[in-house]
Design a protein around this motif. Structure first.
Motif, mmCIF file in Angstrom:
data_model
loop_
_atom_site.group_PDB
_atom_site.id
_atom_site.type_symbol
_atom_site.label_atom_id
_atom_site.label_comp_id
_atom_site.label_asym_id
_atom_site.label_seq_id
_atom_site.Cartn_x
_atom_site.Cartn_y
_atom_site.Cartn_z
ATOM 1 N N PRO A 107 3.987 6.100 75.520
ATOM 2 C CA PRO A 107 4.430 4.750 75.900
ATOM 3 C C PRO A 107 3.609 4.132 77.016
ATOM 4 C CG PRO A 107 6.311 6.246 75.687
ATOM 5 C CD PRO A 107 5.080 7.087 75.638
ATOM 6 N N ALA A 108 2.909 4.943 77.805
ATOM 7 C CA ALA A 108 2.098 4.424 78.908
ATOM 8 C C ALA A 108 0.720 3.973 78.451
ATOM 9 C CB ALA A 108 1.957 5.480 80.003
ATOM 10 N N ALA A 109 0.403 4.122 77.175
ATOM 11 C CA ALA A 109 -0.924 3.742 76.680
ATOM 12 C C ALA A 109 -1.100 2.226 76.725
ATOM 13 C CB ALA A 109 -1.128 4.250 75.257
ATOM 14 N N LEU A 110 -2.340 1.808 76.855
ATOM 15 C CA LEU A 110 -2.691 0.392 76.923
ATOM 16 C C LEU A 110 -3.772 0.101 75.895
ATOM 17 C CD1 LEU A 110 -2.256 -2.282 78.549
ATOM 18 C CD2 LEU A 110 -4.221 -1.586 79.936
ATOM 19 N N VAL A 111 -3.557 -0.934 75.093
ATOM 20 C CA VAL A 111 -4.532 -1.347 74.076
ATOM 21 C C VAL A 111 -5.249 -2.599 74.581
ATOM 22 C CG1 VAL A 111 -4.861 -2.200 71.718
ATOM 23 C CG2 VAL A 111 -3.218 -0.346 72.177
ATOM 24 N N LEU A 112 -6.571 -2.544 74.571
ATOM 25 C CA LEU A 112 -7.418 -3.683 74.927
ATOM 26 C C LEU A 112 -8.153 -4.149 73.686
ATOM 27 C CD1 LEU A 112 -9.134 -5.573 76.864
ATOM 28 C CD2 LEU A 112 -10.727 -3.636 77.013
ATOM 29 N N VAL A 113 -8.134 -5.453 73.439
ATOM 30 C CA VAL A 113 -8.980 -6.057 72.413
ATOM 31 C C VAL A 113 -9.801 -7.138 73.102
ATOM 32 C CG1 VAL A 113 -9.114 -7.042 70.120
ATOM 33 C CG2 VAL A 113 -7.129 -5.681 70.755
ATOM 34 N N ALA A 114 -11.124 -6.999 73.045
ATOM 35 C CA ALA A 114 -12.024 -7.942 73.711
ATOM 36 C C ALA A 114 -12.893 -8.638 72.673
ATOM 37 C CB ALA A 114 -12.901 -7.222 74.727
ATOM 38 N N VAL A 115 -13.031 -9.951 72.829
ATOM 39 C CA VAL A 115 -13.854 -10.783 71.944
ATOM 40 C C VAL A 115 -14.861 -11.523 72.818
ATOM 41 C CG1 VAL A 115 -13.862 -12.755 70.369
ATOM 42 C CG2 VAL A 115 -11.996 -11.087 70.272
ATOM 43 N N ALA A 116 -16.136 -11.393 72.503
ATOM 44 C CA ALA A 116 -17.174 -12.071 73.276
ATOM 45 C C ALA A 116 -18.091 -12.829 72.334
ATOM 46 C CB ALA A 116 -17.979 -11.071 74.107
ATOM 47 N N GLY A 117 -18.612 -13.971 72.810
ATOM 48 C CA GLY A 117 -19.527 -14.785 72.018
ATOM 49 C C GLY A 117 -20.743 -15.168 72.830
ATOM 50 N N GLY A 118 -21.933 -14.834 72.323
ATOM 51 C CA GLY A 118 -23.174 -15.163 73.007
ATOM 52 C C GLY A 118 -23.553 -16.623 72.838
ATOM 53 N N ILE A 119 -24.569 -17.042 73.580
ATOM 54 C CA ILE A 119 -25.004 -18.431 73.594
ATOM 55 C C ILE A 119 -25.827 -18.750 72.356
ATOM 56 C CG2 ILE A 119 -26.341 -20.153 74.863
ATOM 57 C CD1 ILE A 119 -23.751 -19.268 76.221
ATOM 58 N N ARG A 120 -25.480 -19.843 71.695
ATOM 59 C CA ARG A 120 -26.221 -20.279 70.506
ATOM 60 C C ARG A 120 -27.687 -20.544 70.876
ATOM 61 N NH1 ARG A 120 -24.528 -22.913 65.878
ATOM 62 N NH2 ARG A 120 -22.470 -23.322 66.775
ATOM 63 N N GLY A 121 -28.603 -20.084 70.029
ATOM 64 C CA GLY A 121 -30.020 -20.329 70.238
ATOM 65 C C GLY A 121 -30.716 -19.282 71.078
ATOM 66 N N SER A 122 -29.974 -18.331 71.628
ATOM 67 C CA SER A 122 -30.577 -17.278 72.442
ATOM 68 C C SER A 122 -30.884 -16.064 71.575
ATOM 69 C CB SER A 122 -29.629 -16.875 73.578
ATOM 70 O OG SER A 122 -30.085 -15.706 74.225
ATOM 71 N N ASP A 123 -32.082 -15.509 71.732
ATOM 72 C CA ASP A 123 -32.462 -14.322 70.964
ATOM 73 C C ASP A 123 -31.688 -13.078 71.404
ATOM 74 O OD1 ASP A 123 -34.305 -15.829 69.558
ATOM 75 O OD2 ASP A 123 -35.991 -15.302 70.872
ATOM 76 N N THR A 124 -31.094 -13.138 72.570
ATOM 77 C CA THR A 124 -30.364 -11.986 73.095
ATOM 78 C C THR A 124 -28.856 -12.220 73.119
ATOM 79 O OG1 THR A 124 -30.693 -12.828 75.352
ATOM 80 C CG2 THR A 124 -32.315 -11.235 74.518
ATOM 81 N N ALA A 125 -28.388 -13.221 72.383
ATOM 82 C CA ALA A 125 -26.959 -13.560 72.412
ATOM 83 C C ALA A 125 -26.098 -12.381 71.983
ATOM 84 C CB ALA A 125 -26.698 -14.768 71.517
ATOM 85 N N HIS A 126 -26.497 -11.676 70.937
ATOM 86 C CA HIS A 126 -25.694 -10.566 70.439
ATOM 87 C C HIS A 126 -25.655 -9.406 71.444
ATOM 88 C CE1 HIS A 126 -29.825 -9.809 69.323
ATOM 89 N NE2 HIS A 126 -29.560 -8.563 68.985
ATOM 90 N N LEU A 127 -26.738 -9.232 72.205
ATOM 91 C CA LEU A 127 -26.777 -8.165 73.200
ATOM 92 C C LEU A 127 -25.885 -8.497 74.388
ATOM 93 C CD1 LEU A 127 -30.626 -7.427 73.182
ATOM 94 C CD2 LEU A 127 -28.822 -6.367 71.801
ATOM 95 N N ALA A 128 -25.909 -9.763 74.821
ATOM 96 C CA ALA A 128 -25.056 -10.183 75.929
ATOM 97 C C ALA A 128 -23.584 -10.051 75.564
ATOM 98 C CB ALA A 128 -25.388 -11.624 76.319
ATOM 99 N N ALA A 129 -23.234 -10.423 74.334
ATOM 100 C CA ALA A 129 -21.837 -10.319 73.899
ATOM 101 C C ALA A 129 -21.386 -8.859 73.873
ATOM 102 C CB ALA A 129 -21.670 -10.960 72.526
ATOM 103 N N ALA A 130 -22.244 -7.994 73.366
ATOM 104 C CA ALA A 130 -21.898 -6.571 73.327
ATOM 105 C C ALA A 130 -21.750 -6.003 74.734
ATOM 106 C CB ALA A 130 -22.957 -5.797 72.552
ATOM 107 N N ASP A 131 -22.631 -6.403 75.641
ATOM 108 C CA ASP A 131 -22.532 -5.946 77.029
ATOM 109 C C ASP A 131 -21.232 -6.424 77.670
ATOM 110 O OD1 ASP A 131 -24.840 -4.462 77.171
ATOM 111 O OD2 ASP A 131 -26.066 -6.063 78.014
ATOM 112 N N ALA A 132 -20.853 -7.678 77.423
ATOM 113 C CA ALA A 132 -19.629 -8.215 78.007
ATOM 114 C C ALA A 132 -18.419 -7.404 77.562
ATOM 115 C CB ALA A 132 -19.463 -9.682 77.627
ATOM 116 N N CYS A 133 -18.347 -7.085 76.278
ATOM 117 C CA CYS A 133 -17.228 -6.280 75.772
ATOM 118 C C CYS A 133 -17.248 -4.876 76.372
ATOM 119 C CB CYS A 133 -17.290 -6.200 74.248
ATOM 120 S SG CYS A 133 -16.770 -7.693 73.380
ATOM 121 N N ARG A 134 -18.421 -4.288 76.437
ATOM 122 C CA ARG A 134 -18.527 -2.921 76.952
ATOM 123 C C ARG A 134 -18.117 -2.847 78.421
ATOM 124 N NH1 ARG A 134 -22.732 -1.828 74.601
ATOM 125 N NH2 ARG A 134 -24.246 -2.744 76.057
ATOM 126 N N TRP A 135 -18.548 -3.821 79.231
ATOM 127 C CA TRP A 135 -18.271 -3.768 80.662
ATOM 128 C C TRP A 135 -16.818 -4.092 80.977
ATOM 129 C CZ3 TRP A 135 -23.582 -6.435 81.415
ATOM 130 C CH2 TRP A 135 -24.574 -5.445 81.497
#
Length: 356
Positions: A107-135
């Motif tokens: 019962p003490a468990a905690l569920v986190l669901v994180a959704v992140a979206g990178g900036i349109r037009g950036s070649d690294t948008a998918h990497l930034a979004a993944a980093d945001a979720c991970r951190w």
């Protein structure tokens, strides 16, 4: 075999027995997809081109679709992130990222669901979004015991200030990562929106927090309610008054929600973070409310929030499919979130919670 071709005994291996058994099976119903609105979308309904890959960067590849789900306490969770029609056609990676994680047990468990979206037009948008979720995942995971306790005890003030700090610090790491990569901070960044859900069956408090665009909706009594916390013009104000906040705490909202209440338990300084975080580029949003049986809560990226708000036919169809306490199966949820609407071709990430 009995005379006249009657039924065989349970031990018979005759072909007729297998055929009889097969005829009793009920075929599974195929997931329903489809198109809503005034015409078909421009792009194909299925992926066409894969994103370009580098031999030494295979760990940076992003799958076209991610699908997850779980059931804890009184709720069923479904989560999906799908590459948009435009990105599928152009061979671009999915800019949305999705993280689902459980910290703790019982019962003490905690569920986190994180959704992140990178900036349109950036070649690294998918990497930034993944980093945001991970951190944010790491930050919540390290503080999950206190967060779970605060949610169950209804300590709104501690939750809001603590999650604000965790969010700012996680997004601050994106700015540091941008410096490492030699790119501008406004390029290597992401919107971040999260749900925290207790695994305790006695706790129906659902906590939303984050920064950036998207949607937070509730399906109640067959109708959608837009729960997105508004953000005032003043940058130092972190969102509109949320559930239970303010000098006077009402017993319920106009919609009849029972509010999460502080219990008056004295607590020391928040342990979530030790040093002040750098200022966030966008205002922080927070909302905590208590769910009713039969509610469906939907957190989504801008790619789904925009057509839900802008295309009445889509909102109506999803309301018909998702009303009631029973969640759709995983395949059906994936099909539902891919209901196509002309003029909306961005990535779609959706997290839905069905309350039993």
């Amino acid at each position: 075999m009995a005379a006249g071709g009657g039924p065989t005994s349970a031990g018979d291996d005759a072909p007729g027995a297998a055929a009889h058994s097969a005829r009793t099976l009920v075929p599974a119903q195929a997931p329903r997809g489809g198109v809503v609105g005034d015409g078909p979308p421009t792009y194909d309904a299925e992926p066409t081109a894969l994103p370009a890959a580098e031999a030494d960067g295979l760990d940076q590849l992003v799958a076209d679709t991610v699908l997850d789900g779980a059931r804890y306490g009184t709720y069923t969770l479904r989560a999906v992130s799908v590459r948009g029609d435009s990105a599928r056609f152009r061979g671009e990676p999915r800019r949305d990222a999705l993280l689902t994680a459980r910290f703790g047990t019982g019962p003490a468990a905690l569920v986190l669901v994180a959704v992140a979206g990178g900036i349109r037009g950036s070649d690294t948008a998918h990497l930034a979004a993944a980093d945001a979720c991970r951190w944010i995942g790491r930050a919540v995971g390290r503080s999950h015991a206190r967060l779970a306790e605060d949610i169950r005890a209804g300590r709104r003030g501690d939750l809001k200030s603590g999650l604000h700090r965790l969010t700012d610090r996680s997004l601050g790491k994106l700015r540091a990562r941008a410096a490492e990569l030699g790119v501008q901070p406004e390029v290597y960044t992401a919107g971040l929106r999260c749900l925290l859900l207790s695994a305790d069956p006695a706790c129906r408090t659902r906590v939303f927090f984050g920064v950036g665009g998207g949607g937070l909706f509730r399906l109640r009594d067959g109708a959608w309610q837009d729960l997105e916390p508004s953000v005032p013009d003043r940058a130092d104000v972190t969102g509109a008054p949320v559930v239970g906040f303010g000098s006077a705490v009402p017993e319920a909202t106009p919609e009849g929600d029972r509010l999460t209440m502080d219990l008056g338990i004295p607590t020391g300084p928040s342990p979530y973070i030790e040093t002040p975080p750098p200022p966030a580029a966008e205002p922080f949003r927070f909302r905590a409310s208590v769910a009713r049986p039969g509610d469906t809560l939907l957190l989504c990226s801008q790619g789904l929030a925009a057509p839900v708000r802008g295309e009445a036919a889509l909102a109506k169809e999803l309301a018909e499919r998702w009303r009631g306490p029973k969640a759709p199966g995983m395949a059906q949820f994936l099909a539902d979130t891919q209901l196509r609407v002309k003029g909306y071709a961005d990535d779609r990430t959706a997290v839905a919670v069905w309350e039993a």
